[in-house]
Write a protein that holds these residues in place. Structure first.
Motif, PDB file in Angstrom:
ATOM      1  N   TYR A 200       0.832  -1.208   0.000  1.00  0.00           N
ATOM      2  CA  TYR A 200       0.000   0.000   0.000  1.00  0.00           C
ATOM      3  C   TYR A 200       0.866   1.256   0.000  1.00  0.00           C
ATOM      4  CZ  TYR A 200      -4.129   2.684   1.729  1.00  0.00           C
ATOM      5  OH  TYR A 200      -5.190   3.553   1.901  1.00  0.00           O
ATOM      6  N   LEU A 201       2.002   1.194   0.702  1.00  0.00           N
ATOM      7  CA  LEU A 201       2.895   2.348   0.835  1.00  0.00           C
ATOM      8  C   LEU A 201       3.970   2.393  -0.251  1.00  0.00           C
ATOM      9  CD1 LEU A 201       3.371   2.126   4.713  1.00  0.00           C
ATOM     10  CD2 LEU A 201       1.915   3.754   3.485  1.00  0.00           C
ATOM     11  N   SER A 202       4.073   1.358  -1.048  1.00  0.00           N
ATOM     12  CA  SER A 202       5.152   1.213  -2.022  1.00  0.00           C
ATOM     13  C   SER A 202       5.044   2.203  -3.179  1.00  0.00           C
ATOM     14  CB  SER A 202       5.129  -0.220  -2.579  1.00  0.00           C
ATOM     15  OG  SER A 202       5.947  -0.363  -3.713  1.00  0.00           O
ATOM     16  N   VAL A 203       6.182   2.503  -3.790  1.00  0.00           N
ATOM     17  CA  VAL A 203       6.175   3.332  -5.000  1.00  0.00           C
ATOM     18  C   VAL A 203       5.532   2.591  -6.167  1.00  0.00           C
ATOM     19  CG1 VAL A 203       8.221   4.637  -4.320  1.00  0.00           C
ATOM     20  CG2 VAL A 203       8.499   2.556  -5.692  1.00  0.00           C
ATOM     21  N   LEU A 204       5.367   1.279  -6.059  1.00  0.00           N
ATOM     22  CA  LEU A 204       4.758   0.485  -7.127  1.00  0.00           C
ATOM     23  C   LEU A 204       3.246   0.388  -6.999  1.00  0.00           C
ATOM     24  CD1 LEU A 204       7.323  -2.482  -7.210  1.00  0.00           C
ATOM     25  CD2 LEU A 204       7.304  -0.425  -8.635  1.00  0.00           C
ATOM     26  N   ALA A 205       2.684   0.941  -5.942  1.00  0.00           N
ATOM     27  CA  ALA A 205       1.241   0.857  -5.716  1.00  0.00           C
ATOM     28  C   ALA A 205       0.474   1.600  -6.803  1.00  0.00           C
ATOM     29  CB  ALA A 205       0.889   1.433  -4.344  1.00  0.00           C
ATOM     30  N   SER A 206      -0.756   1.155  -7.028  1.00  0.00           N
ATOM     31  CA  SER A 206      -1.653   1.822  -7.972  1.00  0.00           C
ATOM     32  C   SER A 206      -3.030   1.896  -7.329  1.00  0.00           C
ATOM     33  CB  SER A 206      -1.731   1.022  -9.280  1.00  0.00           C
ATOM     34  OG  SER A 206      -2.445  -0.190  -9.072  1.00  0.00           O
ATOM     35  N   PRO A 207      -3.958   2.662  -7.893  1.00  0.00           N
ATOM     36  CA  PRO A 207      -5.291   2.735  -7.294  1.00  0.00           C
ATOM     37  C   PRO A 207      -5.969   1.375  -7.141  1.00  0.00           C
ATOM     38  CG  PRO A 207      -5.006   4.525  -8.848  1.00  0.00           C
ATOM     39  CD  PRO A 207      -3.794   3.641  -8.991  1.00  0.00           C
ATOM     40  N   VAL A 208      -5.740   0.467  -8.081  1.00  0.00           N
ATOM     41  CA  VAL A 208      -6.409  -0.837  -7.986  1.00  0.00           C
ATOM     42  C   VAL A 208      -5.744  -1.710  -6.925  1.00  0.00           C
ATOM     43  CG1 VAL A 208      -5.092  -1.926  -9.865  1.00  0.00           C
ATOM     44  CG2 VAL A 208      -7.387  -2.736  -9.345  1.00  0.00           C
ATOM     45  N   THR A 209      -4.409  -1.668  -6.809  1.00  0.00           N
ATOM     46  CA  THR A 209      -3.776  -2.434  -5.736  1.00  0.00           C
ATOM     47  C   THR A 209      -4.106  -1.827  -4.372  1.00  0.00           C
ATOM     48  OG1 THR A 209      -1.651  -1.233  -5.846  1.00  0.00           O
ATOM     49  CG2 THR A 209      -1.890  -3.189  -7.242  1.00  0.00           C
ATOM     50  N   ASP A 210      -4.247  -0.513  -4.327  1.00  0.00           N
ATOM     51  CA  ASP A 210      -4.622   0.126  -3.061  1.00  0.00           C
ATOM     52  C   ASP A 210      -5.942  -0.436  -2.539  1.00  0.00           C
ATOM     53  OD1 ASP A 210      -2.383   1.720  -3.079  1.00  0.00           O
ATOM     54  OD2 ASP A 210      -3.441   3.566  -3.649  1.00  0.00           O
ATOM     55  N   ALA A 211      -6.920  -0.576  -3.425  1.00  0.00           N
ATOM     56  CA  ALA A 211      -8.234  -1.057  -3.001  1.00  0.00           C
ATOM     57  C   ALA A 211      -8.141  -2.474  -2.437  1.00  0.00           C
ATOM     58  CB  ALA A 211      -9.204  -1.016  -4.176  1.00  0.00           C
ATOM     59  N   ILE A 212      -7.339  -3.316  -3.081  1.00  0.00           N
ATOM     60  CA  ILE A 212      -7.204  -4.696  -2.614  1.00  0.00           C
ATOM     61  C   ILE A 212      -6.424  -4.744  -1.306  1.00  0.00           C
ATOM     62  CG2 ILE A 212      -6.288  -6.981  -3.209  1.00  0.00           C
ATOM     63  CD1 ILE A 212      -6.787  -6.166  -6.177  1.00  0.00           C
ATOM     64  N   CYS A 213      -5.360  -3.960  -1.204  1.00  0.00           N
ATOM     65  CA  CYS A 213      -4.584  -3.927   0.038  1.00  0.00           C
ATOM     66  C   CYS A 213      -5.431  -3.439   1.211  1.00  0.00           C
ATOM     67  CB  CYS A 213      -3.345  -3.052  -0.130  1.00  0.00           C
ATOM     68  SG  CYS A 213      -2.051  -3.790  -1.154  1.00  0.00           S
ATOM     69  N   GLU A 214      -6.283  -2.446   0.968  1.00  0.00           N
ATOM     70  CA  GLU A 214      -7.167  -1.963   2.026  1.00  0.00           C
ATOM     71  C   GLU A 214      -8.095  -3.078   2.511  1.00  0.00           C
ATOM     72  OE1 GLU A 214      -9.084   1.351   0.220  1.00  0.00           O
ATOM     73  OE2 GLU A 214      -7.352   2.682   0.430  1.00  0.00           O
ATOM     74  N   LYS A 215      -8.629  -3.868   1.599  1.00  0.00           N
ATOM     75  CA  LYS A 215      -9.522  -4.968   1.982  1.00  0.00           C
ATOM     76  C   LYS A 215      -8.757  -6.053   2.741  1.00  0.00           C
ATOM     77  CE  LYS A 215     -13.432  -7.203   2.065  1.00  0.00           C
ATOM     78  NZ  LYS A 215     -14.584  -6.709   2.857  1.00  0.00           N
ATOM     79  N   ILE A 216      -7.542  -6.355   2.301  1.00  0.00           N
ATOM     80  CA  ILE A 216      -6.731  -7.340   3.020  1.00  0.00           C
ATOM     81  C   ILE A 216      -6.502  -6.893   4.457  1.00  0.00           C
ATOM     82  CG2 ILE A 216      -4.432  -8.390   3.154  1.00  0.00           C
ATOM     83  CD1 ILE A 216      -4.358  -8.051   0.036  1.00  0.00           C
ATOM     84  N   MET A 217      -6.103  -5.636   4.629  1.00  0.00           N
ATOM     85  CA  MET A 217      -5.843  -5.131   5.977  1.00  0.00           C
ATOM     86  C   MET A 217      -7.114  -5.153   6.825  1.00  0.00           C
ATOM     87  SD  MET A 217      -3.012  -2.079   5.479  1.00  0.00           S
ATOM     88  CE  MET A 217      -3.806  -1.200   4.130  1.00  0.00           C
ATOM     89  N   PHE A 218      -8.247  -4.827   6.224  1.00  0.00           N
ATOM     90  CA  PHE A 218      -9.516  -4.888   6.945  1.00  0.00           C
ATOM     91  C   PHE A 218      -9.818  -6.309   7.408  1.00  0.00           C
ATOM     92  CE2 PHE A 218     -14.006  -6.022   6.673  1.00  0.00           C
ATOM     93  CZ  PHE A 218     -14.560  -5.192   7.637  1.00  0.00           C
ATOM     94  N   LEU A 219      -9.680  -7.275   6.514  1.00  0.00           N
ATOM     95  CA  LEU A 219      -9.964  -8.666   6.868  1.00  0.00           C
ATOM     96  C   LEU A 219      -9.087  -9.138   8.021  1.00  0.00           C
ATOM     97  CD1 LEU A 219     -10.347 -10.293   3.324  1.00  0.00           C
ATOM     98  CD2 LEU A 219     -12.160 -10.001   5.032  1.00  0.00           C
TER      99      LEU A 219
END
Length: 384
Positions: A200-219
């Motif tokens: 989520y914090l990486s320079v390689l992140a994108s809006p679509v990976t952000d959404a998935i990372c947010e859901k992973i962290m929530f779970l």
């Protein structure tokens, strides 16, 4: 074209592992699997039942159970020999990240030749490596969906990043995780969380990976405490296993940052459990990147219920978010203190140069130089 989301692995969720693996082998027309695992997993009742069921179905199964933690390049070489001796046509990896990493390494070498250490060079050519069926027994590394493997050589943890060698199938069976001890559940869950948070914090992140990372962290914020404190809760185990697999997928698309650099360096040298190491590192890493990723650091805190008073300064927001993560790690989950390892601060700081030059440090959105590495190491494992 910079494509930011790829997922070629066929994912199956099941409560009937024997039937599922039999169907996969039949569908893919594999008949001579090599099972890659460790000396403990091979004795698990569900795993012995799987092997018996495959043999009853007429499948010629061989077993390679020499995997250990922090697997060596020599273990992968021995696995390649076992694959060739059996004249295998596929690999079923059953175990934690080490077993799946060894299986991926075997698959790379049996298709491409050479030694697995050759492929730590990202310029080394690699052909597509079919036939890997990954069955995780832990919920942390996400190796079943990731493109990476970590191999140890001369007390160094080295990474192989190999898009052509991802699993052909990933089989998620929560029943395999129900008896995972509490300490391992904590470490594995923190590993998965840090995959998502660092991605989520990486320079390689994108809006679509952000959404998935947010859901992973929530779970993980929601279900990991239940899995830790009531390991027989199948639903919680399933949610955590799914989050771990998705976090492994994110490794391929947005990578990790300095927390994993530190864990790779310290883990190989001091044998710190990897998931614990990234957990000890995360708050300090968040604090370090907050000046350039404040909104994301703020949102990680919010996932755990952090509240930010009006008129909070940027520094206060970062401090609140990091303290909330520390509280989840240390109090909600109950990760043991880093001081248990008996490693002095001076000893930690002797690894600054190694952290600076670790390959994933470059994904961090601020430069990891000597000063930065020292700052993060000073915060490593501190408790709120």
């Amino acid at each position: 074209m910079d494509i930011k989301l790829l997922q070629p692995v066929k994912v199956v969720c099941t409560s009937d592992l024997s039937t599922t693996l039999t169907e996969i082998l039949s569908t893919a027309e594999y008949t001579r699997p090599l099972i890659v695992t460790d000396a403990f997993v091979i004795t698990m009742p569900l795993v012995t039942q799987v092997i018996a069921a495959l043999r009853d179905a007429g499948t010629d199964v061989a077993v390679f159970d020499q995997v250990q933690s922090d697997p060596l390049a020599s273990t992968i070489s021995a696995g390649v020999d076992a694959f060739r001796e059996h004249e295998a046509d596929c690999i079923i990896a059953i175990g934690g990240g080490s077993s799946i990493d060894v299986a991926r390494g075997i698959n790379i070498v049996r298709v491409n030749g050479g030694n697995i250490l050759d492929y730590t060079n990202p310029q080394q050519p690699m052909r597509t490596c079919p036939g890997l069926i990954a069955v995780p027994t832990t919920s942390g590394t996400g190796s079943e969906l990731s493109n990476a493997l970590i191999v140890t050589s001369d007390d160094q943890k080295l990474a192989v990043l190999a898009d052509p060698a991802v699993s052909e199938y990933a089989v998620l069976c929560p029943e395999l995780t129900l008896t995972l001890p509490q300490k391992q559940t904590i470490a594995c869950g923190l590993d998965a969380f840090c995959h998502a948070a660092e991605g989520y914090l990486s320079v390689l992140a994108s809006p679509v990976t952000d959404a998935i990372c947010e859901k992973i962290m929530f779970l993980l914020a929601k279900y990991l405490p239940t899995a830790v404190h009531n390991g027989q809760d199948r639903y919680a185990r399933e949610r955590v296993q799914v989050a771990s697999a998705l976090a492994g997928w994110m490794l391929n698309n947005c990578g990790t940052i300095a927390g994993h650099s530190i864990a790779h360096v310290l883990g190989s040298k001091y044998h710190i459990v990897h998931g614990e190491a990234v957990g000890y590192a995360l708050p300090a890493v968040m604090k370090f990147v907050a000046p350039v990723r404040l909104q994301k650091v703020r949102e990680i805190g919010q996932i755990f219920g952090a509240e930010y008073p009006e008129q909070s300064t940027d520094e206060q927001i970062a401090e609140i978010a990091c303290s909330t993560v520390q509280k989840f790690r240390d109090e909600t989950l109950g990760l043991h203190p880093f001081s248990d390892y008996g490693i002095s601060q001076d000893e930690l700081l002797s690894n600054i140069d190694a952290v600076v030059h670790e390959r994933f440090a470059g994904n961090t959105p601020r430069l990891i130089d000597v000063t930065a590495a020292r700052e993060i190491l000073l915060g490593f494992g501190t408790r709120s």
